[in-house]
Structure formats: structure tokens, C-alpha cells
Motif scaffolding. Sequence first.
Motif, PDB file in Angstrom:
ATOM      1  N   ASP A  67      -3.292   3.258  -4.853  1.00 32.83           N
ATOM      2  CA  ASP A  67      -2.510   3.148  -3.619  1.00 32.83           C
ATOM      3  C   ASP A  67      -2.365   1.701  -3.165  1.00 32.83           C
ATOM      4  O   ASP A  67      -1.773   1.438  -2.125  1.00 32.83           O
ATOM      5  CB  ASP A  67      -3.157   3.975  -2.501  1.00 32.83           C
ATOM      6  N   ARG A  84       3.606  -2.123   5.726  1.00 31.18           N
ATOM      7  CA  ARG A  84       2.862  -1.576   4.602  1.00 31.18           C
ATOM      8  C   ARG A  84       2.564  -2.628   3.556  1.00 31.18           C
ATOM      9  O   ARG A  84       2.228  -2.323   2.422  1.00 31.18           O
ATOM     10  CB  ARG A  84       3.677  -0.464   3.959  1.00 31.18           C
ATOM     11  N   VAL A 121       0.832  -1.207   0.000  1.00 29.30           N
ATOM     12  CA  VAL A 121       0.000   0.000   0.000  1.00 29.30           C
ATOM     13  C   VAL A 121       0.867   1.257   0.000  1.00 29.30           C
ATOM     14  O   VAL A 121       2.004   1.233   0.459  1.00 29.30           O
ATOM     15  CB  VAL A 121      -0.984   0.029   1.185  1.00 29.30           C
ATOM     16  N   TYR A 122       0.277   2.337  -0.514  1.00 26.45           N
ATOM     17  CA  TYR A 122       1.034   3.577  -0.692  1.00 26.45           C
ATOM     18  C   TYR A 122       0.333   4.804  -0.118  1.00 26.45           C
ATOM     19  O   TYR A 122       0.577   5.909  -0.561  1.00 26.45           O
ATOM     20  CB  TYR A 122       1.322   3.795  -2.173  1.00 26.45           C
ATOM     21  N   SER A 123      -0.590   4.618   0.809  1.00 27.73           N
ATOM     22  CA  SER A 123      -1.193   5.790   1.459  1.00 27.73           C
ATOM     23  C   SER A 123      -1.588   5.418   2.881  1.00 27.73           C
ATOM     24  O   SER A 123      -1.699   4.246   3.215  1.00 27.73           O
ATOM     25  CB  SER A 123      -2.420   6.293   0.687  1.00 27.73           C
ATOM     26  N   ARG A 124      -1.805   6.457   3.685  1.00 29.12           N
ATOM     27  CA  ARG A 124      -2.169   6.216   5.086  1.00 29.12           C
ATOM     28  C   ARG A 124      -3.504   5.500   5.193  1.00 29.12           C
ATOM     29  O   ARG A 124      -3.661   4.566   5.978  1.00 29.12           O
ATOM     30  CB  ARG A 124      -2.214   7.546   5.841  1.00 29.12           C
ATOM     31  N   ARG A 136      -3.141   1.963   4.177  1.00 28.61           N
ATOM     32  CA  ARG A 136      -2.390   1.225   5.187  1.00 28.61           C
ATOM     33  C   ARG A 136      -3.302   0.820   6.343  1.00 28.61           C
ATOM     34  O   ARG A 136      -3.256  -0.315   6.813  1.00 28.61           O
ATOM     35  CB  ARG A 136      -1.237   2.097   5.690  1.00 28.61           C
TER      36      ARG A 136
END
Lengths: 377, 112
Positions: free
Chosen positions: B56, B32, B6-9, B12
Motif C-alpha cells: 500500500d 495521499r 499510499v493506497y489504503s486508509r 494514508r
Amino acid sequence: MSDRCESRIATGTERTRATPAIRVRIGPVERSGTVVDLRDVSWDPIDGTGPAIVADDSSIASADPASSAATPASNSNDPRVERVLDRIRPAATAGRPRRRSRAQTGEPTVGSVSRDSGTVPKAEDETTCVTIACVRPSTSTAFDRVPARRSLRGLLAIVARERGHVASVGATIAARRRRLEEIDLPAVDLADARRKVASVGADIHDLRERAATIRGELTARRELEEDREAVRADLEATLTELSEAETARIAAKQDLDRARRAARHDRDRRERRLRLEDEIANLEREARRELAAAVHPAFRSTLEGLPIAVEAGSRPGEWCGPRTIAEIAAISLAGRRAPIVVVGNPAVGTESDGAGGDEGDDIATAALALGVPIVRL
Amino acid sequence: MLLVMVYSRAARTALRNACRSHEDVVVRRFGRAAVLEGTAYGAFLALRLRAAHGGDVQIERTSPFNEFEAVDAAVREAATAYAARDSPATPYAKFAAGTRHPDPETLRERPL
């Protein structure tokens, strides 16, 4: 905010000016004072509107940025609370969310809540008015209600900002935010490329099966010594199609590989964004800690001035005693003169917070001592 | 198996929650990323995350690595020998030079 200096005096141990009074009218009921308790007021027919209230509630929950930022599940939006808050905070400062909720529920935008008879099952509910005469809030919406939807430390940090404190990491946060905005994120979507590869792959599978079937038929016809011309032509055509499909698959795979490589760069950017976001979240936490610490001494002396069993802890955001009182005291530090809506019945299930006696009395005492009017719901 | 990154809060948090409530499908969880079972259910979970968080969420399919199948003996021997080298500061290119071990360029050009 404009009366911050005056309110600082008011939040001292001695009350130097009167708590502004509130006058509330809910349908036929009218109450006034500095602490207006509405817990015993029957909200019928507002409560009795059934589905209309539910729809109203959900629209507020989705439109209110404060409630979506906090955990919505733990803060069920009581439509009565929303309605009272709606009356206290003028529409102009509350902005878009409430106008949207009105549009969805068909409420008029005048200063009273009236229900359209079409959305109400009962015939007698033509109009139910809620009007509140009080000082209008100019402070953060975070102070509108208690329990606040954040930690006491978070609340104190907002108080500090209202009092003009600035966090030392503020500039760093702003710089990081700007960098975050500069990150341009192209969409990483390889779905089309993947779908193409899969569909060409499926075509090839089908064509191979067809070719095998035709070959079988060809063999059978040879054994039976039947005419094979038409079948042979069919096989030819199928094989041509198959070879075209295989070429297409190679092309599709190459396209996908290219897209994957491109996506890697995009993901690097997303990774940078995530790192920045994490960094900002940490800095904001640091800022909250610092800001809360800045007003902690004032918070402590405010609590000390109250004739209530509540005191500040040794660290910012910590306290001992009833949470409701601690939050009201914190909010009063921001110079609020508008009513705070205190939700719930703290007399029930709050033995653990060490209130001991009747907290209702404590709330009234705090309201008076801190100069903040209170509406209880 | 499926590797979900994953690439975003928000993504995540969603991954963390999904892993918590579907432990039976999770082979391994990292901050992540997570490795999910190679089943349709694992794919369902991964796709659900991607449906909610779009770009993401990256999903890759992994396969077990068998070094006795994927590479020839020279690569394995080179790895073992380099790991056991006398001077830790020697880069591999220097280490391999003049020996029977393949040079890094050769290795780079050879796909698995």
C-alpha cells in the motif's frame, strides 16, 4: 433485545418496574444494590500482582476488538474494569478475545477470577475471587461501560439498531462491502526485482575496479619487462565476467520494468479499494447520523424525565449536562437491564460539564429512574 | 527527492502522521502522497511506512526536470504554441498537422 418493548416502558418518565439488583463480591468484600460503588474497595491483592496485571492488561488491549477499534491511548484499559466486565458478560458471548487473554495469563475459565500463585509475588494471594450476580447483558458490548468509547451520536446509532431501526443507506453499504470483498489484491512486491538489479550493479562496479587494477599491473609489468601471461589471462577472465554481469544487469532491469508495469495494474485495484473504503466510511457516517436522529426524540424525552440538569441538544448526538448521565440514558434506551460499568470518578475535573452538584447522586438517581443497575469503579 | 504514494486508509493515516511529526523532511504533502527530502532520513521514513503497510506504499525517486536538457526546442515550442492556440477545442493532433510541430505519435515514441 427480547425485552425491548418492556424496557421502552421502563425508560419513560415513570418507572414501571424495579431496577434489577446486583450483588458483587471482591474477595472478602460483598456489596449489593442497584448502584454498587466499588471505588473505595481495595483491590489488593488483585492490584498488588504487579507485572501479572500489566501483562493481563496488555493482552486484553490487543485482543479486544472494541478497544483496538477505538483509540486505545485515550482509553487506558484498567484491569479492574476488564475484570468486572468479564464477570458481567458471560464468557460465551464475549467470545475469543477473553479466552485468549485467559490463556495468556493462565487464569482458569470458571466464573471467578483466580490467580495462580506462580504469577503472583505475594504468598497470601492464592485466590482472589470477583463474582457478580446480575442480569446478563444481551445488548451490544458498546453499552457495557461508561464513558463509552465513542461519540454520543455513535452510541445513539447503536441504540437505534438495537431498537430495530435500519439505516436507509444500509443496503448501499452492504453492496459496497460486497464489491470491496470482490477486489482481489495481489501482493505488490518488487523488492526482489530491485534487489537483483542492485546486486548485479554492485558486481559490475567491483569487476570494473578489478579490471582497472589488473590493467595497472599489466602496464607496470610491461615497463619492468616482466612476464605478463598470467596477468593477461586474469584480465581476460575478469572482462568476460564483466560482460556477463552487464548482460545480467540488462536482464534484471527488464525484469524490474516488467514487474513495475504489472504493479501498476495492482495499484489501480488498490486505488479502487481505497475509493470504496472511503465511500463506505462516508455512508456509515451518514447511517450513524440517520440512526441517531431516529432515537433522538426518545432520548430527549428520557432526559426530560430525569430530575437531573441534563438535556438533549437540538441535533442528534448533542446534549447539555453531564456526559455520564447522557450516556447512561442513551444506553437505557436500548433496553439494557444488565449493569453498566461506570468508570472513573466524575466528581473530579468535570466542572466544565455543568453538573454542579454531586454527580454521584445523579448517577444513582439516573440508575433508578432509567431502570439500569450500575457498577461504579 | 522521494515521492511516497499510499493506497489504503491505514497507510494514508500513517503518512499523514509521519509528515506531521517530521515536517523538516517533507518537501510537499498532498492527500495521499508526499514528497520527501532526498536524504537517508527521507528514505528511512518512506521505508518505515512500507515496512508497516507493504504494497500500500509506493516509493519513487524523482529528479528535477529541466526542459532545456531533457527535450529539444521543437517540443518546447510546440507546447507554447499549443497553449496559445486560437480555438481551445482543437486537439493537438489536428493542431500539429501540416505545421513544423511534431505530431503526437512522434512525441510518444521519444523517451526523455
